[in-house]
Design an enzyme around this catalytic site. Structure first.
Site, short mmCIF file in Angstrom:
data_model
loop_
_atom_site.label_atom_id
_atom_site.label_comp_id
_atom_site.label_asym_id
_atom_site.label_seq_id
_atom_site.Cartn_x
_atom_site.Cartn_y
_atom_site.Cartn_z
N ALA A 1 -133.61 -34.14 17.40
CA ALA A 1 -134.31 -34.04 18.20
C ALA A 1 -134.67 -33.09 19.71
O ALA A 1 -135.15 -32.83 19.89
CB ALA A 1 -134.77 -35.68 18.26
N TYR A 2 -133.27 -33.36 19.84
CA TYR A 2 -133.09 -32.75 21.48
C TYR A 2 -133.00 -30.96 21.15
O TYR A 2 -133.51 -30.50 21.88
CB TYR A 2 -132.09 -33.38 21.71
CG TYR A 2 -131.22 -32.16 23.42
CD1 TYR A 2 -131.96 -32.58 24.41
CD2 TYR A 2 -130.38 -31.45 23.08
CE1 TYR A 2 -131.68 -31.99 25.68
CE2 TYR A 2 -129.73 -30.58 24.00
CZ TYR A 2 -130.42 -30.77 25.33
OH TYR A 2 -130.28 -30.21 26.44
N SER A 3 -132.34 -30.75 19.82
CA SER A 3 -131.47 -29.88 19.21
C SER A 3 -133.58 -28.57 19.29
O SER A 3 -133.84 -27.77 19.71
CB SER A 3 -131.13 -29.50 18.34
OG SER A 3 -129.45 -29.93 18.80
N SER B 1 -136.12 -30.22 20.03
CA SER B 1 -137.19 -29.58 21.43
C SER B 1 -136.58 -28.53 21.80
O SER B 1 -137.62 -27.64 22.13
CB SER B 1 -136.97 -31.14 21.84
OG SER B 1 -135.74 -30.92 22.59
N LYS B 2 -135.82 -27.87 21.82
CA LYS B 2 -134.80 -26.99 22.70
C LYS B 2 -135.63 -25.93 22.32
O LYS B 2 -135.79 -24.81 22.81
CB LYS B 2 -133.83 -26.97 23.59
CG LYS B 2 -133.06 -28.05 24.38
CD LYS B 2 -134.10 -27.93 25.50
CE LYS B 2 -133.35 -28.90 27.20
NZ LYS B 2 -134.29 -28.57 28.00
#
Ligand code: ZN
Length: 651
Positions: free
Chosen positions: A547-549, A551-552
């Site tokens: 999710a983090y990767s 989103s970035k």
């Protein structure tokens, strides 16, 4: 006028009493404002070989009475200082040199420019203020007769004389002719008031009593004072005005709205173009406000007029002068209210105070016969005073972001906090936005304001941008540091809530902030700058950080498109991609352990797993961010800079 003297206080001696009395008049804004006024005491002393001599302890130049300590006073040879008044003329620089040579302590500060005046007053304790009430009475054509009526026979009157040697000489002659044992003070028309006595307490009490008499006279003649609320905040109007002011000044200026009721009444007065353009209430305000404000919004017209009058005044001077920037420092218009401009937030905060008092003096003076301050020639002589011109020469190179304004999201901690701190140190005004209330405590002083709020909330963004427009005039730099990690979950396990929360902060929140800030960024005097805090994961994602990767990566794409589109407005959009910045809130000890495990490494090896085998701190990232916003990168947009100590997968 409130008498602040505490009769229970005791002093080691007359010098300590003078310091105490100085701070009391400095604490009262209706007596002195921001460095105005000065005080002294005369005491017996000895010279360096032990011979007795009378010592004048006078306020040092540049010290503020409100906060002065014993170190702010200069001890000097009283008799020789007084003898300087016997000269026929004395140029300012020569006077300052002569006075500096009379100091009994070589490490003491430069003495006040009014030192000779203090020396020629044959009383031990002396106080001088620019009290509003005295200015309102004497900034009028009938000033002398009103002053004689209000203050009575024990106060002398001297009409306006240029401060420095000419004023000291004129006062010396007046005292020789008119001083009696009962004399308690001198009113200086269109300038201020001196009181004196054998001790500071009595001189202070005389100051309070005389200023109170002036206030009572004004109150009895005061017309109606309607309340006046500031106009609604029009952010783009304020930012456009700031851009025009900066263009005329040839450097970025910050602005600040003055919401004082008297100043707003003046901005809406039907005859404002006449009344407000007569001059400053007391001569030393001209350095802060210029002689006249801009009435209306035609900044270029004001600058042309300023250059024309400078050329005319210069023609009657025998020395070549350096023209100050021709941009106005105070703007009055019903659409914006009252806006002041300056090179730093400190300057604008001071000018806001000064103009609020000026407006009140103008109103009172109008009610007692008509506001008539010092004329244009006298004002020019103050604005271009030799001593002020010398300060220009000493002025160093301003810090890289002087006069600029930054909005930093996520400013309460980690990279956001480091960026905000560094931008402040490099001269910028900073607005910090963060979910945490702690954002309000990041810094103190007029250059910083913290607004608690959620980047996803349009109302919070509106509040933040309104604050930036009112306090500083717009936004030049937007640093998007607010972000969350979300949690370690394999793709098949990512919960809808993790996915949505991560995207809503890291993408939606950032895009909304960019959208809201865009109208201000495009009005930035030097061109707007945006720095997106991305992640190493954009190029080199890690297991469990789906999710983090993602989103970035989405944010990265938005930044690239913005760089394409906003180039037309001169806005540069760059990204930094940090990795392993372990001093941020993102990295709890548990998360570090988890991430290390996912790479099958020890925590220690994981923390220094970059090519340079170094640790990357928030401040390392902040240094790259502020450099990207600075002149060295003025031709760079759409860049993606890794700040990760070197990563094989990224390279
Ligand atoms: Zn003065």
């Amino acid at each position: 006028m409130r008498d602040r003297w505490d009769d229970a206080s005791s002093f080691d001696g007359p010098f300590e009493e003078c310091v105490y009395g100085s701070r009391l008049i400095g604490a009262e804004p209706y007596l002195t404002l921001h460095g105005g006024g000065n005080t002294s005491v005369k005491l017996p002393g000895v010279d360096s070989v032990g011979d007795p001599l009378d010592v004048l302890h006078v306020k040092g130049s540049g010290f503020d009475l409100a906060t002065i300590t014993p170190e702010g006073f200069v001890p000097l040879d009283l008799a020789r200082a007084a003898r300087l008044a016997e000269l026929d003329s004395l140029a300012d620089a020569a006077m300052m040199n002569a006075l500096s040579c009379l100091r009994l302590d070589a490490s003491a500060p430069s003495p006040s420019v009014e030192t000779i005046l203090h020396a020629v007053i044959p009383r031990r304790a002396v106080q001088h203020t620019h009290a509003d009430a005295v200015l309102a009475l004497t900034d009028t054509d009938e000033g002398e007769s009103i002053a004689r009526q209000v203050f009575g026979p024990h106060v002398l009157f001297l009409d306006y004389v240029m401060p420095g040697f000419p004023l000291a000489k004129a006062c010396s002659e007046l005292l020789t002719k008119e001083l009696t044992p009962e004399t308690v003070g001198i009113v200086l028309g269109r300038h201020g008031i001196f009181t004196f006595a054998d001790d500071t307490r009595t001189a202070y009490k005389a100051m309070i009593q005389l200023v109170t008499a002036a206030e009572e006279h004004l109150t009895s003649r005061r017309g109606l004072r309607a309340d006046s609320a500031p106009p609604p905040t029009d952010r783009t109007l304020l930012a456009g005005l700031r851009r025009d002011l900066s263009e005329a000044a040839g450097r970025p200026l910050v602005t600040r709205r003055c919401d004082d009721a008297a100043a707003l009444r003046l901005a809406r007065h039907p005859r404002r173009a006449d009344i407000a353009r007569r001059g400053p209430a007391t001569p030393d305000h001209v350095i802060r406000t210029k002689r006249v404000p801009l009435v209306g919004l035609d900044v270029a017209g004001y600058a042309e007029e300023y250059k024309r009058s400078f050329a005319e005044e210069q023609a009657r001077c025998d020395v070549p002068l350096v023209m100050l920037d021709p941009s106005p420092r105070v703007v009055l218009d019903p659409s914006v209210g009252v806006v002041v401009a300056g090179r730093t937030p400190r300057e604008t905060a001071i000018t806001v105070d000064i103009y609020a008092h000026t407006a009140a003096v103008i109103e009172d003076a109008e009610d007692v016969g008509g506001y008539r301050p010092i004329d244009a020639h006298d004002c020019f002589d103050m604005e271009y005073w030799e001593l002020e011109q010398a300060k220009l020469v000493r002025e160093g190179i301003p810090p890289p972001h002087a006069g600029e304004v930054a909005l930093v999201t996520g400013a309460a901690s980690g990279i956001g906090r480091a960026v905000a701190t560094r931008l402040l140190a490099e001269g910028a005004a900073v607005v910090g936005l963060d979910l945490s209330e702690g954002v309000q405590q990041l810094a103190t002083g007029p250059a910083y304001v913290g607004v608690p709020g959620d980047v996803r909330d349009p109302a919070a963004l509106g509040r933040t941008l309104d604050t930036a427009a009112r306090l500083f005039g717009g936004i030049d730099i937007l640093v998007l540091a607010a972000g969350i990690f979300g949690g370690v979950e394999r793709v098949e396990d990512i919960s809808p809530s993790t996915w949505e929360r991560t995207f809503s902060v890291n993408v939606d929140g950032v895009v909304r902030t960019m959208q809201a800030a865009y109208p201000l960024l495009r009005l930035s005097p030097r061109g707007g700058r945006v720095v997106v805090i991305g992640s190493k994961n954009v190029r080199a994602p890690g297991r469990g950080a789906g999710a983090y990767s993602a989103s970035k990566a989405a944010l990265n794409q938005v930044a690239r498109v913005a760089a394409l589109e906003w180039a037309d407005d001169g806005i540069r959009v760059n990204s930094v991609h940090p990795d392993g910045v372990f001093d941020t809130g993102l990295w709890s000890d548990e998360l570090v352990a988890e991430r290390a495990a996912s790479y099958e490494m020890s925590v220690e090896d994981y923390k220094a797993r970059n090519l340079l085998k170094t640790s990357v701190t928030s401040d390392d990232v902040a240094a790259v961010v502020t450099a990207l916003c600075g002149p060295g990168f003025s031709k760079v947009t759409g860049a993606h800079v890794p700040v990760d100590g070197g990563n094989e997968r990224v390279i």
